[in-house]
Write a protein that holds these residues in place. Sequence first.
Motif, PDB file in Angstrom:
ATOM      1  N   SER A  36     -27.739 -28.733 -26.686  1.00  0.00           N
ATOM      2  CA  SER A  36     -27.107 -27.418 -26.556  1.00  0.00           C
ATOM      3  C   SER A  36     -27.867 -26.513 -25.584  1.00  0.00           C
ATOM      4  CB  SER A  36     -27.046 -26.730 -27.920  1.00  0.00           C
ATOM      5  OG  SER A  36     -28.353 -26.385 -28.344  1.00  0.00           O
ATOM      6  N   GLU A  37     -27.154 -25.482 -25.117  1.00  0.00           N
ATOM      7  CA  GLU A  37     -27.769 -24.480 -24.246  1.00  0.00           C
ATOM      8  C   GLU A  37     -28.833 -23.696 -25.005  1.00  0.00           C
ATOM      9  OE1 GLU A  37     -26.531 -20.631 -21.437  1.00  0.00           O
ATOM     10  OE2 GLU A  37     -25.021 -21.640 -22.674  1.00  0.00           O
ATOM     11  N   TRP A  38     -28.583 -23.427 -26.282  1.00  0.00           N
ATOM     12  CA  TRP A  38     -29.550 -22.691 -27.088  1.00  0.00           C
ATOM     13  C   TRP A  38     -30.882 -23.444 -27.179  1.00  0.00           C
ATOM     14  CZ3 TRP A  38     -29.946 -17.903 -28.189  1.00  0.00           C
ATOM     15  CH2 TRP A  38     -28.832 -17.099 -28.455  1.00  0.00           C
ATOM     16  N   PHE A  39     -30.815 -24.755 -27.365  1.00  0.00           N
ATOM     17  CA  PHE A  39     -32.051 -25.537 -27.477  1.00  0.00           C
ATOM     18  C   PHE A  39     -32.876 -25.406 -26.197  1.00  0.00           C
ATOM     19  CE2 PHE A  39     -34.544 -29.350 -26.674  1.00  0.00           C
ATOM     20  CZ  PHE A  39     -35.360 -29.361 -27.797  1.00  0.00           C
ATOM     21  N   GLU A  40     -32.212 -25.527 -25.075  1.00  0.00           N
ATOM     22  CA  GLU A  40     -32.903 -25.408 -23.792  1.00  0.00           C
ATOM     23  C   GLU A  40     -33.586 -24.046 -23.658  1.00  0.00           C
ATOM     24  OE1 GLU A  40     -31.940 -25.523 -18.964  1.00  0.00           O
ATOM     25  OE2 GLU A  40     -30.365 -25.965 -20.427  1.00  0.00           O
ATOM     26  N   VAL A  84     -21.819 -23.354 -34.178  1.00  0.00           N
ATOM     27  CA  VAL A  84     -23.127 -22.725 -34.382  1.00  0.00           C
ATOM     28  C   VAL A  84     -24.212 -23.767 -34.120  1.00  0.00           C
ATOM     29  CG1 VAL A  84     -24.684 -21.664 -36.068  1.00  0.00           C
ATOM     30  CG2 VAL A  84     -22.262 -21.059 -36.059  1.00  0.00           C
ATOM     31  N   THR A  85     -25.203 -23.404 -33.327  1.00  0.00           N
ATOM     32  CA  THR A  85     -26.322 -24.303 -33.034  1.00  0.00           C
ATOM     33  C   THR A  85     -27.391 -24.184 -34.116  1.00  0.00           C
ATOM     34  OG1 THR A  85     -25.936 -24.090 -30.655  1.00  0.00           O
ATOM     35  CG2 THR A  85     -28.092 -24.907 -31.333  1.00  0.00           C
ATOM     36  N   VAL A  86     -27.966 -25.323 -34.507  1.00  0.00           N
ATOM     37  CA  VAL A  86     -29.004 -25.361 -35.541  1.00  0.00           C
ATOM     38  C   VAL A  86     -30.290 -25.933 -34.949  1.00  0.00           C
ATOM     39  CG1 VAL A  86     -29.710 -26.408 -37.726  1.00  0.00           C
ATOM     40  CG2 VAL A  86     -27.363 -25.584 -37.440  1.00  0.00           C
ATOM     41  N   ILE A  87     -31.361 -25.152 -35.000  1.00  0.00           N
ATOM     42  CA  ILE A  87     -32.668 -25.624 -34.511  1.00  0.00           C
ATOM     43  C   ILE A  87     -33.727 -25.375 -35.588  1.00  0.00           C
ATOM     44  CG2 ILE A  87     -34.419 -25.513 -32.690  1.00  0.00           C
ATOM     45  CD1 ILE A  87     -32.320 -24.435 -30.800  1.00  0.00           C
ATOM     46  N   PRO A  88     -33.953 -26.339 -36.473  1.00  0.00           N
ATOM     47  CA  PRO A  88     -35.020 -26.207 -37.468  1.00  0.00           C
ATOM     48  C   PRO A  88     -36.381 -26.169 -36.762  1.00  0.00           C
ATOM     49  CG  PRO A  88     -33.505 -28.002 -37.996  1.00  0.00           C
ATOM     50  CD  PRO A  88     -33.249 -27.614 -36.578  1.00  0.00           C
ATOM     51  N   THR A  89     -37.258 -25.291 -37.231  1.00  0.00           N
ATOM     52  CA  THR A  89     -38.518 -25.025 -36.519  1.00  0.00           C
ATOM     53  C   THR A  89     -39.680 -24.928 -37.499  1.00  0.00           C
ATOM     54  OG1 THR A  89     -37.257 -23.774 -34.863  1.00  0.00           O
ATOM     55  CG2 THR A  89     -39.639 -23.426 -34.901  1.00  0.00           C
ATOM     56  N   HIS A  90     -40.826 -25.434 -37.083  1.00  0.00           N
ATOM     57  CA  HIS A  90     -42.049 -25.303 -37.904  1.00  0.00           C
ATOM     58  C   HIS A  90     -43.186 -24.804 -37.027  1.00  0.00           C
ATOM     59  CE1 HIS A  90     -45.323 -27.277 -40.655  1.00  0.00           C
ATOM     60  NE2 HIS A  90     -45.379 -25.957 -40.637  1.00  0.00           N
ATOM     61  N   PRO A  91     -43.487 -23.496 -37.058  1.00  0.00           N
ATOM     62  CA  PRO A  91     -44.665 -22.978 -36.335  1.00  0.00           C
ATOM     63  C   PRO A  91     -45.935 -23.400 -37.088  1.00  0.00           C
ATOM     64  CG  PRO A  91     -43.076 -21.244 -36.894  1.00  0.00           C
ATOM     65  CD  PRO A  91     -42.752 -22.426 -37.727  1.00  0.00           C
ATOM     66  N   MET A  92     -46.834 -24.096 -36.406  1.00  0.00           N
ATOM     67  CA  MET A  92     -48.045 -24.610 -37.054  1.00  0.00           C
ATOM     68  C   MET A  92     -49.183 -23.594 -36.973  1.00  0.00           C
ATOM     69  SD  MET A  92     -47.509 -27.629 -38.372  1.00  0.00           S
ATOM     70  CE  MET A  92     -49.134 -28.359 -38.465  1.00  0.00           C
ATOM     71  N   PHE A  93     -48.908 -22.373 -37.401  1.00  0.00           N
ATOM     72  CA  PHE A  93     -49.938 -21.331 -37.388  1.00  0.00           C
ATOM     73  C   PHE A  93     -49.568 -20.280 -38.427  1.00  0.00           C
ATOM     74  CE2 PHE A  93     -46.837 -20.389 -34.071  1.00  0.00           C
ATOM     75  CZ  PHE A  93     -46.451 -19.087 -34.365  1.00  0.00           C
ATOM     76  N   GLY A  94     -50.497 -19.390 -38.691  1.00  0.00           N
ATOM     77  CA  GLY A  94     -50.277 -18.345 -39.685  1.00  0.00           C
ATOM     78  C   GLY A  94     -50.123 -16.979 -39.048  1.00  0.00           C
TER      79      GLY A  94
END
Length: 450
Positions: free
Chosen positions: A151-155, A119-129
Amino acid sequence: MENIKDKKDLTISIIGGTDGLGKWFAKYLKNKGFNIIVTGRDVEKGKNVEKELNVKFINNNIEAAKKGDIVIIAVPINVTEKVIKEVAPHVRKGCLLMDITSIKEIPTKTMEKYVREGVTVIPTHPMFGPSTPSLLRQVVILTPTEKHKKSEWFEKVYNFLVKEGAKVIVIPAEKHDRIMGIVQGLTHFAFISLGSTLKELNVDIKESRKFASPIYELMISIIGRIIGQNPYLYADIQMFNPRIQEIHKTFINQCMEISKIVANKDREGFVKIMKEAAKHFGSEAKRGAYYSDKAVFALSSEIEKLNKLIGKEIAVKNLNSNNIHFGILKNIEDDYLILEKNGKELKFNILRVEVFSGEELKNLKKKHFERKYSDISVLFKKSVDENVILNLLKKLFDVEIIDIYEGDKIEEGYKSITFRIYGYSKDELKEIEKEFLNIIKNIGGKERFK
């Protein structure tokens, strides 16, 4: 993203997708053609979101995680770790697990620990509301480990965000939390402290604005913006970022040091602190001055523009509801404009509306109202170029030429030009006709039929 599966076959499960930023992503990604599943604690709200966004609501986080090709954790910070532990083991091999929390070290380590291999893990923080209209020009931070960055998912995720116009930053989770401890943690801490101080001093905020400098106005506005947000979210940002305590300690020590210098009337010590801070800022100190000057100028210019429009027709768009109101700007009182509409007065907060006049107003009226028209025949000498006259009139009216006639019943040496002028009500057309004929008279024309 769509090469892993076609959009119509790709399912995105958003855990906590019935509110806030989770709901925002549910709507945004649904509009991009993906199949969306959302979960939430409130079943009634979930069913309403299901109907509103045309997505599927499941009242079970684990079931949703099992169905998702991409699983996004979009719950409050204080329960993020708990929810990750609940759903991460159920994400299928070959799929993607993400979170959109504003802290990254804890979610990153927890997701890495509890997902199964593959399983691919990509922690994300959108800097908007959730009030943001799209990803265009928005900052999105990704904090994957080196393993998942390959990973392919990251790309696919990275390319999708860039294609949508987002500014994507890829950094380690530890660096993210250190920077966010300053960008969010210190900023919120300082301004909430200022707001609390003004409360303890029993300052009448509205009264204080009467004596305010532009910078004080900006400061009060920023404080008001921050303390008016969800206090639980802001509490979590302070309490769950492992870097915050060190930042608080440094800030409080500096406050105490400056207070001590002031108490001792150590003028040179105070000057030294300001100069050293300015030196550390470097060119950013000037940029800050220019930026704040521009903000102050923008506010002043808006009020000046509105003052010039008093007594004239405008359109007011409410930024909360997107409703548009047409009427005469009667007056400006403090932060409010008074609009006269159909004999009634409406009051709008200047800071929460967009005002349209001139060509923008004309275009809005064309979009929202059915145009009415009146035909007026005017006599001009034959030597007059009607195209020159029309171009002049178009600067003032919504007008076109529908007929040019020379012959019987036309005065020798003259030609008749019939203009069609447009408006949006009988009363408006009467006023337009009156102004139109006055200008015609001043440029050498005369009304054919009276």
